[in-house]
Design a protein around this motif. Structure first.
Motif, mmCIF file in Angstrom:
data_model
loop_
_atom_site.group_PDB
_atom_site.id
_atom_site.type_symbol
_atom_site.label_atom_id
_atom_site.label_comp_id
_atom_site.label_asym_id
_atom_site.label_seq_id
_atom_site.Cartn_x
_atom_site.Cartn_y
_atom_site.Cartn_z
ATOM 1 N N UNK A 1 0.835 -1.201 0.000
ATOM 2 C CA UNK A 1 0.000 0.000 0.000
ATOM 3 C C UNK A 1 0.869 1.251 0.000
ATOM 4 N N UNK A 2 1.884 1.285 0.878
ATOM 5 C CA UNK A 2 2.768 2.448 0.959
ATOM 6 C C UNK A 2 3.532 2.632 -0.344
ATOM 7 N N UNK A 3 3.975 1.522 -0.940
ATOM 8 C CA UNK A 3 4.703 1.603 -2.207
ATOM 9 C C UNK A 3 3.823 2.149 -3.321
ATOM 10 N N UNK A 4 2.594 1.636 -3.425
ATOM 11 C CA UNK A 4 1.672 2.149 -4.432
ATOM 12 C C UNK A 4 1.312 3.601 -4.198
ATOM 13 N N UNK A 5 1.156 3.966 -2.916
ATOM 14 C CA UNK A 5 0.815 5.347 -2.564
ATOM 15 C C UNK A 5 1.939 6.306 -2.939
ATOM 16 N N UNK B 1 -5.719 9.191 -9.793
ATOM 17 C CA UNK B 1 -6.993 9.723 -10.292
ATOM 18 C C UNK B 1 -7.637 10.669 -9.281
ATOM 19 N N UNK B 2 -7.696 10.246 -8.006
ATOM 20 C CA UNK B 2 -8.452 11.000 -6.999
ATOM 21 C C UNK B 2 -7.598 11.861 -6.088
ATOM 22 N N UNK B 3 -6.297 11.898 -6.313
ATOM 23 C CA UNK B 3 -5.322 12.643 -5.517
ATOM 24 C C UNK B 3 -4.930 11.851 -4.270
ATOM 25 N N UNK B 4 -3.917 12.355 -3.578
ATOM 26 C CA UNK B 4 -3.262 11.561 -2.542
ATOM 27 C C UNK B 4 -4.146 11.298 -1.327
ATOM 28 N N UNK B 5 -4.983 12.256 -0.925
ATOM 29 C CA UNK B 5 -5.775 12.072 0.292
ATOM 30 C C UNK B 5 -6.851 11.002 0.103
ATOM 31 N N UNK B 6 -7.674 11.189 -0.929
ATOM 32 C CA UNK B 6 -8.726 10.199 -1.199
ATOM 33 C C UNK B 6 -8.104 8.861 -1.599
ATOM 34 N N UNK B 7 -7.026 8.911 -2.387
ATOM 35 C CA UNK B 7 -6.376 7.678 -2.822
ATOM 36 C C UNK B 7 -5.865 6.848 -1.656
ATOM 37 N N UNK B 8 -5.345 7.519 -0.618
ATOM 38 C CA UNK B 8 -4.863 6.791 0.565
ATOM 39 C C UNK B 8 -6.009 6.084 1.267
ATOM 40 N N UNK B 9 -7.119 6.782 1.457
ATOM 41 C CA UNK B 9 -8.286 6.152 2.113
ATOM 42 C C UNK B 9 -8.813 4.987 1.284
ATOM 43 N N UNK B 10 -8.831 5.156 -0.033
ATOM 44 C CA UNK B 10 -9.294 4.059 -0.893
ATOM 45 C C UNK B 10 -8.370 2.851 -0.742
ATOM 46 N N UNK B 11 -7.060 3.106 -0.714
ATOM 47 C CA UNK B 11 -6.106 2.014 -0.569
ATOM 48 C C UNK B 11 -6.265 1.282 0.754
ATOM 49 N N UNK B 12 -6.429 2.038 1.848
ATOM 50 C CA UNK B 12 -6.612 1.407 3.162
ATOM 51 C C UNK B 12 -7.907 0.618 3.200
ATOM 52 N N UNK B 13 -8.977 1.222 2.672
ATOM 53 C CA UNK B 13 -10.260 0.515 2.644
ATOM 54 C C UNK B 13 -10.195 -0.759 1.825
ATOM 55 N N UNK B 14 -9.532 -0.688 0.685
ATOM 56 C CA UNK B 14 -9.418 -1.875 -0.156
ATOM 57 C C UNK B 14 -8.582 -2.954 0.527
#
Length: 783
Positions: free
Chosen positions: A242-246, A515-528
């Motif tokens: 997750x951190x690497x993708x982020x 696509x959604x920028x770093x803030x939303x993208x991080x939450x999406x990654x954690x949720x996924x």
């Protein structure tokens, strides 16, 4: 067969008290050939060996914790103080003769890197370059006092700068309104000018600096609270993929934000959502306005930076005591070339502009927009901590010392709170600078003090000399620094082969951030990531376990050879937690694997008239299967003995059945047929059970009890036992819970009907004969 009959008598004599209805055994002794061994039920074992334990309620736990804090002795206070200020203990063990020279060299080396990176990343944060130097000075001093890591370099980093820039860029100039505000520094009072004048700091920049300082204060408070409440574990939910993708997705944003400076274009900063697509669309639309001089300058800087950093510093790392400070060299040469070549006036090249000399006067941050940016501050706090503490843990492991993640949270928070009073934005640990600090021989965090001293000299004296530095030079430094982040893309192939789940987490997080920028993208990654955990338990499969006699273990029959089953007994293992999300799945799999679905068996019992008739019919089928198998074995042995040495000539080779003594083919054809009277659940891989899982187990026991099949549980862990105890499962079904699978199998065999025990002994005899015949055939083939 005489030995088998003797075994049957021994088995029958060992049963002292068998409950025919439930199949439970109250007291049993098993002989292993030497001396009797007691067969333990889990309840009995826990009563004899479990230590007294009383669970505290949440209220009691909080009260006890509060009392321990309030009733501290002088020794505890002293210990707590040294734990809060770890630099004291570090300096007590400091070796001046050996450590000090290394710390001085490493400190100045890192300080040289802090100068160009600080100014470049401040521009990435949409702030004046001087702010980056402030971040490289004030928070660094506080981390030296409160930090537990000896090797990380605090200051500006790309991801945090980008996230800060997304917040401060929301401020826009108000058309027709001129704001004049004082910006005070020690040694001079610089007044802001109207927007557009190149002389001093604009009013808009002052507002951005104030907003960045308030965000820095919020981030610091959040980090301190997380540390005080021992929430350092939160980053465990951010896995390495997750951190690497982020970070790779954030690198795409950082690169995109610098393209306009490299091409010399004037493009506004777009809102976070779909920012990359809108930015490249604007770049394509304005590509005709590209400044050729800026592109040439950027290309020269990028080539020089790449050659020295990658081809020289990296290749000859072992031979270089300290890496070549190519960023500083490029900044100095770029500034001199721009100054004497009048690049700003002649070619329209955008430069840094006036840089105020002196330290900013301390000022309480403005909290005018604090509520609007609180959610962003939480994300910045967690991301900054995750990057910093992972780097600190890596360095600590390499140099054999320990860090305290909760103390690190406090150290980062205090550093940011202190920095917020001096116009700083949030700081974090830099991977590149920390690597240089470690490779340059830095021994303690005192290195950061010498690094800050060099930065201080620049802030007080040298800062104004950089006013002719072209912005494209700083952008080139940022772009080349992103190489390590983009190199993470080459790890995807290996990640896919190791774990498909981690691969998908990486891809989803990366795409979401882009696509959604770093803030939303991080939450999406954690949720996924959480979703994948649930999916893994959903796709977990129960499996049939059978015994491997040579090692006295139970394993999956589909993956191991020489497994042996037991007539009328099915052992089922489940390698996942048992909870609300997979309870029904577990139930269906047990029904399928045991080949005994209660509803279907009830219909057969009803058709045959009684359970005894059903058992008799099942036993007859078992005997028929065994007879067929023995006939086939007898024919095979006769044919083998007649062929003698002509086996190879006649093309006869033993089949997998013939060459698998005690193996799956033999076992599957006999031991799995017949009436199932016991099902054993191996719970060793079930790490926890919730209330729904407890109800599932109760339903399983009750369903099978209705058809006279006993369910036994083995290897129930303490956490699962606690839940089953509170849900009254242990009170009702405690007599079917055993310490080990071996105990449960023994109990099931002792409690099985007499005809089933005879059948099992008969089956074991055939297995022994099969093994002897197979060995004889192998000898014949080898001969």
């Amino acid at each position: 067969m005489s030995d088998s009959n003797g075994d049957l008598k021994t088995v029958q004599q060992t049963v002292q008290n068998v409950d025919v209805e439930t199949g439970s055994i109250e007291e049993t002794s098993i002989s292993n050939g030497n001396e009797p061994q007691k067969l333990y039920q889990a309840n009995t074992f826990r009563k004899e060996y479990r230590q007294p334990h009383s669970e505290e309620s949440i209220k009691e736990s909080c009260c006890n914790q509060f009392s321990s804090i309030c009733n501290c002795s002088s020794e505890q206070l002293k210990k707590g103080f040294f734990k809060t200020v770890p630099s004291i203990n570090i300096m007590k063990k400091y070796k001046i003769r050996t450590d000090l020279p290394n710390d001085i060299i490493a400190g100045f080396t890192v300080g040289v890197m802090q100068l160009p990176q600080g100014m470049a990343y401040a521009m990435l944060a949409d702030l004046p370059p001087i702010v980056g130097l402030y971040v490289a000075f004030f928070p660094v001093l506080l981390y030296y006092i409160f930090g537990t890591s000896k090797h990380i370099s605090m200051g500006t980093v790309a991801v945090v700068s980008l996230m800060t820039g997304s917040i401060v860029s929301q401020l826009k100039e108000k058309p027709g309104v001129i704001t004049v505000e004082p910006y005070n520094v020690t040694g001079g009072n610089y007044t802001t000018t109207t927007p557009g004048t190149p002389d001093l700091i604009s009013a808009l920049d002052v507002e951005k600096m104030a907003l960045a300082a308030s965000v820095c204060f919020l981030v610091g408070v959040i980090q301190v609270l997380f540390g005080v409440f021992r929430l350092g574990f939160v980053t465990t939910y951010m896995s390495d993929p997750l951190v690497s993708g982020f970070t790779t997705g954030a690198a795409v944003h950082v690169f995109t934000s610098q393209v306009k400076y490299i091409f010399g274009l004037k493009i506004k900063r777009f809102p976070n959502l779909y920012q990359i697509f809108n930015t490249y669309k604007a770049i394509i639309e304005n590509i005709g306005d590209t400044n050729p001089a800026t592109i040439i300058m950027s290309a020269i800087c990028i080539v020089i930076l790449y050659i020295v950093k990658v081809q020289v510093n990296t290749r000859f790392k072992k031979h270089l005591k300290i890496p070549i400070p190519v960023e500083l060299v490029v900044v100095i040469i770029g500034t001199l070339a721009s100054h004497y070549g009048h690049f700003h006036d002649t070619y329209g090249m955008k430069t840094v502009g006036k840089v105020p000399a002196g330290l900013p006067e301390p000022k309480i941050p403005s909290f005018r927009d604090a509520a609007d940016n609180f959610s962003e501050a939480i994300i910045v706090a967690v991301v900054a901590f995750a990057q910093s503490v992972s780097l600190a843990a890596l360095m600590a492991k390499k140099h054999h010392y320990r860090i305290d993640s909760n103390q690190e949270f406090i150290a980062y928070g205090v550093s940011n709170i202190f920095g917020s009073f001096f116009s700083c934005y949030p700081a974090a640990a830099s991977v590149s600078r920390s690597s240089v600090q470690e490779s340059a021989g830095g021994k303690t965090q005192l290195t950061s003090v010498f690094s800050a001293a060099l930065v201080l000299i620049v802030i007080l004296v040298i800062g104004p000399l950089f006013e002719d530095l072209p912005n494209c030079v700083l952008s080139s430094i940022i772009v080349v620094a992103l190489r390590s982040m983009f190199m993470q893309l080459f790890q995807l192939k290996k990640l896919f082969h190791v774990s498909a789940y981690d691969f998908v987490i990486w891809i989803v997080t990366f795409i979401s951030v882009v696509v959604f920028y770093v803030d939303i993208g991080l939450w999406v990654g954690i949720g996924f990531s959480f979703v994948t955990v649930v999916v893994r338990t959903q796709v977990a499969k129960a499996r049939i376990l059978k015994k491997i006699d040579p090692v006295n273990a139970f394993a999956d029959e589909s993956k191991y050879i020489k497994t042996r089953g037991f007539s009328g007994i099915r052992i089922v293992g489940f390698n996942a937690p048992l909870y609300f999300a997979n309870g029904d799945l577990f139930l269906r799999q047990v029904y399928t694997l045991s080949d005994t679905k209660p509803e279907r068996v009830r219909k057969q019992i009803k058709r045959l008239g009684s359970i005894s008739e059903f058992r008799r019919q099942s036993s007859l089928k078992s005997l028929e299967s065994i007879s067929s198998f023995r006939s086939a074995r007898s024919d095979s042995s006769t044919r083998s003995s007649n062929t003698g040495n002509s086996l190879e000539e006649n093309g006869f080779l033993p089949t997998s059945n013939d060459l698998a003594p005690m193996g799956r083919p033999i076992d599957t054809s006999m031991a799995d047929c017949g009436y199932v009277h016991h099902i054993i659940l191996d719970c060793s891989s079930i790490c926890f059970i919730d209330t729904v899982g407890g109800k599932i187990l109760k339903q399983l026991c009750d369903d099978y009890k209705s058809i006279h099949v006993t369910v036994l549980l083995a290897c129930v862990c303490d956490q699962a036992w606690s839940v089953l105890e509170k849900t009254k499962f242990v009170e009702k079904h405690g007599d079917v819970m055993y310490m080990t699978v071996e105990d449960a199998v023994t109990a099931a065999r002792l409690a099985s009907p007499a005809e089933e025990r005879k059948l099992q002994i008969y089956l074991d005899t055939i297995m022994e004969e099969s093994e002897i015949n197979t060995e004889t055939q192998l000898i014949s083939v080898n001969t």
